[in-house]
Structure formats: C-alpha cells, structure tokens
Scaffold this motif. Structure first.
Motif, short mmCIF file in Angstrom:
data_model
loop_
_atom_site.label_atom_id
_atom_site.label_comp_id
_atom_site.label_asym_id
_atom_site.label_seq_id
_atom_site.Cartn_x
_atom_site.Cartn_y
_atom_site.Cartn_z
N VAL A 157 0.81 -1.33 0.00
CA VAL A 157 -0.13 -0.21 0.17
C VAL A 157 1.03 1.13 0.17
O VAL A 157 0.71 2.19 -0.85
CB VAL A 157 -0.91 0.09 1.31
CG1 VAL A 157 -1.65 1.30 1.36
CG2 VAL A 157 -2.04 -1.06 1.08
N LEU A 161 0.84 4.48 -2.59
CA LEU A 161 0.05 5.46 -2.15
C LEU A 161 0.54 6.92 -2.44
O LEU A 161 1.82 7.35 -2.71
CB LEU A 161 0.14 5.64 -0.62
CG LEU A 161 -1.07 6.02 0.20
CD1 LEU A 161 -2.44 5.27 -0.11
CD2 LEU A 161 -1.06 6.02 1.72
N GLU A 165 -3.54 10.97 -0.61
CA GLU A 165 -4.03 9.98 0.14
C GLU A 165 -3.79 10.14 1.84
O GLU A 165 -4.58 9.28 2.47
CB GLU A 165 -3.94 8.37 -0.35
CG GLU A 165 -4.77 8.45 -1.65
CD GLU A 165 -4.36 7.23 -2.35
OE1 GLU A 165 -5.20 6.38 -2.07
OE2 GLU A 165 -3.42 7.08 -3.05
N THR A 174 -12.46 4.44 2.85
CA THR A 174 -11.83 4.48 1.48
C THR A 174 -12.62 3.75 0.40
O THR A 174 -13.31 2.61 0.75
CB THR A 174 -10.26 4.04 1.48
OG1 THR A 174 -10.60 2.67 1.95
CG2 THR A 174 -9.71 4.54 2.51
N ARG A 176 -11.42 1.85 -1.70
CA ARG A 176 -10.57 0.56 -2.35
C ARG A 176 -11.27 -0.52 -1.02
O ARG A 176 -11.72 -1.58 -1.39
CB ARG A 176 -9.11 0.60 -1.96
CG ARG A 176 -8.52 -0.62 -2.10
CD ARG A 176 -7.16 -0.44 -2.22
NE ARG A 176 -6.26 -1.80 -2.58
CZ ARG A 176 -4.99 -1.82 -2.43
NH1 ARG A 176 -4.40 -0.96 -2.25
NH2 ARG A 176 -4.57 -3.14 -2.80
N LEU A 177 -11.27 -0.02 0.29
CA LEU A 177 -11.87 -1.03 1.36
C LEU A 177 -13.31 -1.21 1.16
O LEU A 177 -13.72 -2.52 1.26
CB LEU A 177 -11.85 -0.57 2.72
CG LEU A 177 -12.13 -1.19 3.68
CD1 LEU A 177 -11.44 -2.86 3.62
CD2 LEU A 177 -11.76 -0.79 5.17
N ALA A 368 -7.29 5.93 7.51
CA ALA A 368 -7.15 5.47 6.00
C ALA A 368 -6.03 4.22 5.74
O ALA A 368 -6.51 3.40 5.18
CB ALA A 368 -6.81 6.55 4.91
N GLN A 371 -7.15 0.94 6.74
CA GLN A 371 -8.27 0.53 5.70
C GLN A 371 -7.59 -0.18 4.39
O GLN A 371 -8.01 -1.34 4.13
CB GLN A 371 -9.05 1.71 5.22
CG GLN A 371 -9.90 2.33 6.55
CD GLN A 371 -11.10 3.05 6.05
OE1 GLN A 371 -11.58 3.07 5.14
NE2 GLN A 371 -10.90 4.50 6.54
N LEU A 372 -6.64 0.58 3.87
CA LEU A 372 -6.19 -0.01 2.78
C LEU A 372 -5.26 -1.16 2.96
O LEU A 372 -5.24 -1.99 2.14
CB LEU A 372 -5.11 1.36 2.08
CG LEU A 372 -5.80 2.53 1.80
CD1 LEU A 372 -4.86 3.76 1.49
CD2 LEU A 372 -6.99 2.41 0.53
N THR A 373 -4.71 -1.14 4.04
CA THR A 373 -3.81 -2.34 4.46
C THR A 373 -4.97 -3.56 4.48
O THR A 373 -4.60 -4.66 3.77
CB THR A 373 -3.26 -2.33 5.53
OG1 THR A 373 -2.45 -1.13 5.55
CG2 THR A 373 -2.33 -3.51 6.13
N GLN A 376 -5.87 -4.56 0.92
CA GLN A 376 -4.87 -5.34 0.17
C GLN A 376 -4.80 -6.75 0.81
O GLN A 376 -4.75 -7.98 -0.13
CB GLN A 376 -3.51 -4.71 0.51
CG GLN A 376 -2.43 -5.32 -0.09
CD GLN A 376 -2.47 -5.68 -1.46
OE1 GLN A 376 -2.74 -4.62 -2.19
NE2 GLN A 376 -1.53 -6.33 -2.02
#
Length: 486
Positions: A157, A161, A165, A174, A176-177, A368, A371-373, A376
């Motif tokens: 991520v 990034l 962001e 987010t 993506r999540l 964020a 969330q992004l992790t 992924q």
C-alpha cells in the motif's frame, strides 16, 4: 567534577517539553544536582516508568541550552544509583525505581471485580484483573495475527500511495476497502451490495451507537434485544438513551411472537450465531422475522462470528433476503484483532446519508492506512487463507474444551459448539450462583463471564467460556479449576 556551568552570558535560559524541564528553576551553580533530582523524582512518581527511554544527552542539552556534560553527569549519577542503564542504540533506559522514593504511593493488590453487579466499567475492570488462563469470550487468538501478511500488505500500500491520500478522506471509508468488503460479503455471506452502499466504522460497537443516535432523531426510543444477549450491546444502547426490552431466545432462536407482542419497531439480532448461546435462527423463525420486518419493522443484524463455523453449513445473512429493512453490520475484530477497530455497516438506502453524516461528526472517518492495508489483505486472498487456518486451529481447541467439560463438569449442558469462538455451559442446579462461581474461578486464576451478566430475564445459571486464544492444555486446566471451585 560538578559540571554546573550556567548558560553563557547573553544566552537566555531555556526549557524542554520533556518533563517540562525549565532551567530557570535550577539554583545558581547547581544544574547537575537539579537535573538529577528532577529525573529521579519523575522515575519515583511514575512519569518515567520502567522501560521508558531518556532523551539523548545531546538532544536534551540542546533543548535546555546547557552543556552536554551537565546532562551526561546527571545520567551517570542515575546509572551509578541503578535507576537507569545504557542500552547501546536503544539509549538510556529506566530500569529501577528508587527504593525509598519520596511521595511514592504504596501499591496494593487490585480489588477483585464485582461479578454480581456489572457496571459500565466491568469489562475494563475484568480485562485488568490478572489471570493465568483467560477464557473471556469474543477474543480471537491474537497470537495468530498474520503479522507477515499484514506487513506485506502495508508495504504494498505504501509503495503505491499517493501523497494526497494521507489527507482527510471520505467519512464513509476508502473506496478501495468498500470494494473489497463488498466482494468479501458476496463471496462469504451471500450479501450483494454496491461499494457505495457500505459505511466503514470503528467496529460493530460504533455501528450500534450511530444507529441508536439515528433512531432517536426519528422518535424511536427503544430497541428490542435478544435475551440472553450481549451485556456490552445492552450497555451501549442504554448509554445512547434507548431502552432495551428483552426478547427470549430458545433452541430455535429469537421468539418472534414475543417480539410482536412488545410492539417494538426495531430489534437487534445475531441470527447466524447467537451470542451467547450459539443458536442459529432456524428457518421458520427466520421467515417470521422477515415477515415482521416487511410489515414495517427494522432489524439491526450483527453478523456475529458468522465466519467461524465447524460442524454446520453456512447460514446466509438476513440482509441477503430483505435489504430494505435490515441494517447489517460486521467487523474483523473476531477474524484478525479487535485493536484494528475496523468494521462495516450496510444500511437501507433511506438511512445511508444520515448515518454517514453522523459518522462524519463522530470522527471524520476511520484511519485510511489500516483500511487500505485490510483491503490489500482481502484482495490478495491472505484473509481467506487466514480464515481457513483459524478454523483448523479453533476446531482443535473447541474439541479440547468439550472433552474437558465432559470429564470435569459432566452434568453441565454445552451450547453453541458448532461455531464461534466460545461455548456456553448451563447448570441444571438453579442454586448455583454463576457470578460467585466466576469470581471464585478468577481467584484461582481462570477468567470467564457468568451467563447472568448477559440476561435480563430469568435464566439457568451458567458460564460463557472463550476457547480461541488458549491451548488445549490450558483449556483442560481451566475447566478442571472451575470444577474444583464449584
């Protein structure tokens, strides 16, 4: 040599954020003595606990605008006294408290939690109580957290990034999540949802709070809840000003006929895996509940422990059958770790914007980066691999606890063994005081919940026993201990 030189002529005295040190407080010619005593006092009163690191001598000297030798001498005195020690690259670390620290309060053992009358702080109090074996329900195996996979996901991520962001994002979460969760729910829970319909929240507890606030704006002041049912959920709802009329749960699940008789307009339910009994809402009851909602009722669905199943087929979420009358919620607290504080809610369209507005005012949205992790981790398949690993691990531990109960508590009835992270046992002897039993077990080093905590209506005495975070040997020892204090 006492390096107590004053600031050079023309240079103003200065202070440091560290311990709010101010050289103006130092006596003339006594900087080293003053600094040594200030540091010793901070160690004594707990502002510098054991394990904390002191600033580098060069850094502290620069902030105080004094000679580095003054700081070095103070650190050396504390080292000679055995209160700090050099740890190489780790710096200078506090290792001991002065034996006769002035003003230090004597420590005393923490009082045992009052198990019979749980207050709002009972879970914090119980969490802090020492125990050899912790059977607290709802706690996953934190030692099994996929650290390597999480680090890989976080690294991936961060590599991609954009700088923008790191700013404030969408309070709904987010994109993506939300896409990853929508895919996860479709694959694993039979719930079809567009990512834009989802709201990312700080666990199911925040979802409950947001819903409670929203209901009050619509003039609704009560939410019916299952009984037995989560004490934490009940406390949360009551904290937001809602009353919680209890609806009994039997071997088939929530008693919809009783729900109808109360006149309640909203009910909270755990249909896939009821807490704490583990009952699954069976087919006819499910149809009755859906019919009740179709006639104008609102269901708040906590998809509790839905992924953790061992001896039964999957049960679809109610949200998959009645999207317009169900507020669905779930999280990764039982799958990864509660400390992540990541969950989601899927409200009917008519409530979405209102709930997003309340989420915005609550905290401007979840952090964020986690969330992004998590997104992924979901996209890579690592989360599904973790779930398969945990099911194998939990099955072994569940079996060990069932065997131990059979050997040491043969008259106890076991509930909810087919899924989840805990078992509930009940005793036919209604003279058993489960709160007293739990308190006695805690005194012997075993921590658990009395079933009476989670009941508003009369119910057989029992215990709620988490098994996911303990080894088979520990589980056997814990049950033997409970049996010994019965």
């Amino acid at each position: 040599m006492n390096r107590s030189n004053q600031p050079q002529s023309g240079q103003s005295k200065a202070g440091a954020d560290f311990l709010q040190l101010d050289t103006a407080d130092a006596p003339a010619g006594g900087l080293s003595d003053w600094l040594t005593e200030r540091l010793r006092a901070a160690i004594s009163d707990g502002r510098l606990p054991i394990g904390s690191r002191l600033p580098a001598t060069r850094v502290l000297a620069a902030e105080l605008q004094i000679s580095r030798g003054v700081v070095t001498e103070a650190y050396q005195r504390l080292t000679e006294d055995g209160q700090v020690a050099g740890r190489g690259r780790a710096g200078t670390v506090v290792v001991a408290v002065p034996p006769l620290a002035t003003g230090r309060r004597p420590t005393s053992p923490s009082p045992a939690p009052v198990m019979s009358e749980p207050g709002l702080d009972i879970f914090d109090t119980l969490r802090a109580a020492p125990a050899r074996i912790d059977l607290t329900p709802g706690v996953p195996d934190l030692a099994a957290f996929p650290r390597a996979a999480w680090l890989r996901a976080e690294r991936a991520v961060l590599n991609d990034l954009e700088s923008s962001e790191f700013g404030y994002g969408d309070p709904a979460g987010t994109p993506r999540l939300r896409r990853a969760v929508a895919t996860w729910l479709a694959r694993n829970r039979g719930v079809s949802a567009h990512p834009d319909e989802l709201i990312i929240v700080a666990g199911v507890s925040q979802a409950i709070g947001l819903v409670a606030q929203m209901l009050q704006t619509h003039g609704i002041t009560e939410m019916a809840i299952e009984d037995p049912g989560s004490l934490g959920t009940r406390q949360h709802l009551q904290n937001w000003g809602l009353s919680t009329p209890p609806i009994p749960v039997d071997g088939s699940g929530l008693r919809v006929d009783v729900l109808r008789s109360t006149g309640a307009r909203v009910v909270m339910a755990t249909p896939a895996h009821h807490f704490p009994t583990g009952v699954v809402l069976e087919g006819e009851r499910r149809r009755e509940l859906i019919q009740w909602a179709a006639e104008g009722g609102l269901i708040v669905e906590d998809d509790y422990d839905a992924e953790h199943r061992y001896d039964r087929p999957p049960v679809p979420a109610l949200r998959a059958m009645l999207a317009d009358q169900v507020i669905y919620s779930g999280s990764v607290s039982k799958l990864l770790a509660p400390s992540l504080r990541i969950g989601w809610m899927l409200p009917p369209p008519q409530y979405k914007d209102e709930l997003i507005g309340m989420k915005r005012l609550a905290d401007l949205g979840n952090a964020a980066l986690p969330q992004l992790t998590l997104a992924q981790l979901m996209e890579s398949g690592d989360l599904e691999r973790q779930l398969r690993f945990l099911r194998r691990r939990h099955r072994v531990r569940r079996d060990a606890m069932v065997d131990a109960i059979g050997n040491y508590l043969p008259t106890a009835t076991i509930h909810g063994a087919a899924a989840g992270l805990h078992l509930t046992i009940t005793f036919a002897d209604d003279t058993v005081k489960d709160a007293e039993l739990a308190a006695a077990a805690l005194q012997k080093g075993v921590k658990t919940h009395p079933l009476s905590w989670h009941c508003q209506l009369p119910h057989a005495p029992g215990l709620v026993l988490g098994y996911a975070a303990r080894t088979p040997t520990e589980l056997t020892e814990a049950i033997a201990t409970i049996a010994a204090v019965m």
